[in-house]
Design an enzyme around this catalytic site. Structure first.
Site, PDB file in Angstrom:
ATOM      1  N   ASP A  10      38.320 -26.771  -5.933  1.00  0.00           N
ATOM      2  CA  ASP A  10      38.373 -25.355  -5.605  1.00  0.00           C
ATOM      3  C   ASP A  10      38.882 -25.260  -4.167  1.00  0.00           C
ATOM      4  O   ASP A  10      38.777 -26.238  -3.406  1.00  0.00           O
ATOM      5  CB  ASP A  10      36.949 -24.790  -5.735  1.00  0.00           C
ATOM      6  CG  ASP A  10      36.844 -23.374  -5.255  1.00  0.00           C
ATOM      7  OD1 ASP A  10      37.648 -22.550  -5.699  1.00  0.00           O
ATOM      8  OD2 ASP A  10      35.954 -23.093  -4.429  1.00  0.00           O
ATOM      9  N   ASP A  12      38.782 -22.020  -1.718  1.00  0.00           N
ATOM     10  CA  ASP A  12      37.948 -21.237  -0.802  1.00  0.00           C
ATOM     11  C   ASP A  12      36.518 -21.759  -0.815  1.00  0.00           C
ATOM     12  O   ASP A  12      35.866 -21.784  -1.865  1.00  0.00           O
ATOM     13  CB  ASP A  12      37.925 -19.762  -1.221  1.00  0.00           C
ATOM     14  CG  ASP A  12      39.287 -19.091  -1.066  1.00  0.00           C
ATOM     15  OD1 ASP A  12      40.145 -19.652  -0.386  1.00  0.00           O
ATOM     16  OD2 ASP A  12      39.457 -18.004  -1.624  1.00  0.00           O
TER      17      ASP A  12
HETATM   18  P1  B16 Z   1      42.563 -13.434  -4.200  1.00  0.00           P
HETATM   19  P2  B16 Z   1      38.431 -19.919  -4.963  1.00  0.00           P
HETATM   20  C1  B16 Z   1      38.412 -17.241  -4.878  1.00  0.00           C
HETATM   21  O1  B16 Z   1      38.959 -18.454  -4.464  1.00  0.00           O
HETATM   22  C2  B16 Z   1      37.431 -16.675  -3.869  1.00  0.00           C
HETATM   23  O2  B16 Z   1      36.281 -17.504  -3.786  1.00  0.00           O
HETATM   24  C3  B16 Z   1      36.993 -15.301  -4.285  1.00  0.00           C
HETATM   25  O3  B16 Z   1      36.110 -14.746  -3.334  1.00  0.00           O
HETATM   26  C4  B16 Z   1      38.230 -14.392  -4.462  1.00  0.00           C
HETATM   27  O4  B16 Z   1      37.851 -13.109  -4.942  1.00  0.00           O
HETATM   28  C5  B16 Z   1      39.196 -15.058  -5.441  1.00  0.00           C
HETATM   29  O5  B16 Z   1      39.538 -16.352  -4.985  1.00  0.00           O
HETATM   30  C6  B16 Z   1      40.458 -14.249  -5.616  1.00  0.00           C
HETATM   31  O6  B16 Z   1      41.217 -14.293  -4.431  1.00  0.00           O
HETATM   32  O7  B16 Z   1      42.154 -12.019  -3.994  1.00  0.00           O
HETATM   33  O8  B16 Z   1      43.146 -14.103  -2.962  1.00  0.00           O
HETATM   34  O9  B16 Z   1      43.430 -13.624  -5.421  1.00  0.00           O
HETATM   35  O10 B16 Z   1      37.041 -20.067  -4.412  1.00  0.00           O
HETATM   36  O11 B16 Z   1      38.493 -19.921  -6.471  1.00  0.00           O
HETATM   37  O12 B16 Z   1      39.430 -20.868  -4.322  1.00  0.00           O
HETATM   38 MG    MG Z   2      35.317 -21.237  -3.845  1.00  0.00          MG
END
Ligand code: B16
Ligand code: MG
Length: 224
Positions: A10, A12
């Site tokens: 992952d 984030d």
């Molecule tokens: P975006 P991950 C996720 O990333 C985040 O944890 C989450 O908080 C966010 O809403 C989601 O990506 C979508 O992100 O708006 O940039 O498309 O943890 O799966 O890397």
């Molecule tokens: Mg994450």
């Protein structure tokens, strides 16, 4: 018992702490709408896609139309993309580069499995895009976490059976996605945020290649 043949990360909260910027973006939007944005809501936006996050922010009783919701999600994304322009390699979380180097040394393929549609530019800003054999982002699948699609897509692109993949995740929805795809998961964070992971560490600095091999070989699901 399965051999380790691929690692899926992952983004984030595992490789980089963009969750802070997501939180700021949602908090700004909630402020403009005059609605509260609590710690619990912030926690529930982690790992889930943008529209699912917006529903968490708005709560069950909102009256926005689908078109208005699209505008709100786009507005938050504009705030977020502005914030992440300041990311540099100094924002890499502890242990990320070291573990990628160890996996490379043992010829274990590596992938990103992120819900974020901004994952590719974030990897470029961090200077580590070239260290992954596959990058699966929110652009590549329909059903977000906790559905397994993101990790199954990564496994398919790496040509590795799901049972031989190990996932690294900081969100409960992501641990559920890994398990739904037949993969074990290392949880990054505190036990209360990733309770079902096969192993829990506070950062990637706490885990090494030998631990991953042991975790994969552990057939009865015991938490080492
Ligand atoms: P975006 P991950 C996720 O990333 C985040 O944890 C989450 O908080 C966010 O809403 C989601 O990506 C979508 O992100 O708006 O940039 O498309 O943890 O799966 O890397
Ligand atoms: Mg994450």
């Amino acid at each position: 018992m399965a051999q380790l043949k691929a690692a899926i990360f992952d983004l984030d909260g595992v490789i980089v702490s963009t969750d802070h910027y997501h939180r700021l973006g949602w908090a700004r939007l909630a402020g403009e709408l005059g609605i509260p944005f609590t710690e619990d809501q912030a926690r529930r936006t982690r790992g889930v896609d943008r529209m699912a996050s917006l529903k968490v922010v708005l709560g069950p009783d909102h009256r926005f139309s689908p078109a208005e919701m699209n505008e709100l999600a786009a507005r938050k994304n504009a705030y977020y993309t502005e914030l992440i322009r300041q990311i540099t390699p100094a924002d890499l979380l502890p242990g990320a580069v070291e573990l990628l180097t160890e996996l490379e040394a043992h010829a274990i393929p590596r992938a990103i499995g992120s819900a974020s549609k901004n994952a590719a530019p974030v990897l470029e800003l961090l200077g580590i895009a070239h260290r992954f054999d596959a990058v699966v982002t929110g652009h590549d699948f329909e059903r977000g976490k906790p559905a397994p699609d993101v990790f199954l897509t990564a496994a398919r692109r790496l040509r590795v059976p799901p049972a031989n993949c190990l996932v690294f995740e900081d969100a409960e929805a992501g641990i559920q996605a890994a398990h739904a795809g037949g993969m074990k998961a290392v949880g990054i964070g505190r036990p209360e945020t990733v309770p079902d992971a096969e192993r829990i560490v506070s950062s990637l600095a706490e885990i090494h290649y030998a631990d991953l091999i042991a975790l994969m070989m552990n057939s009865n699901g015991e938490k080492p």
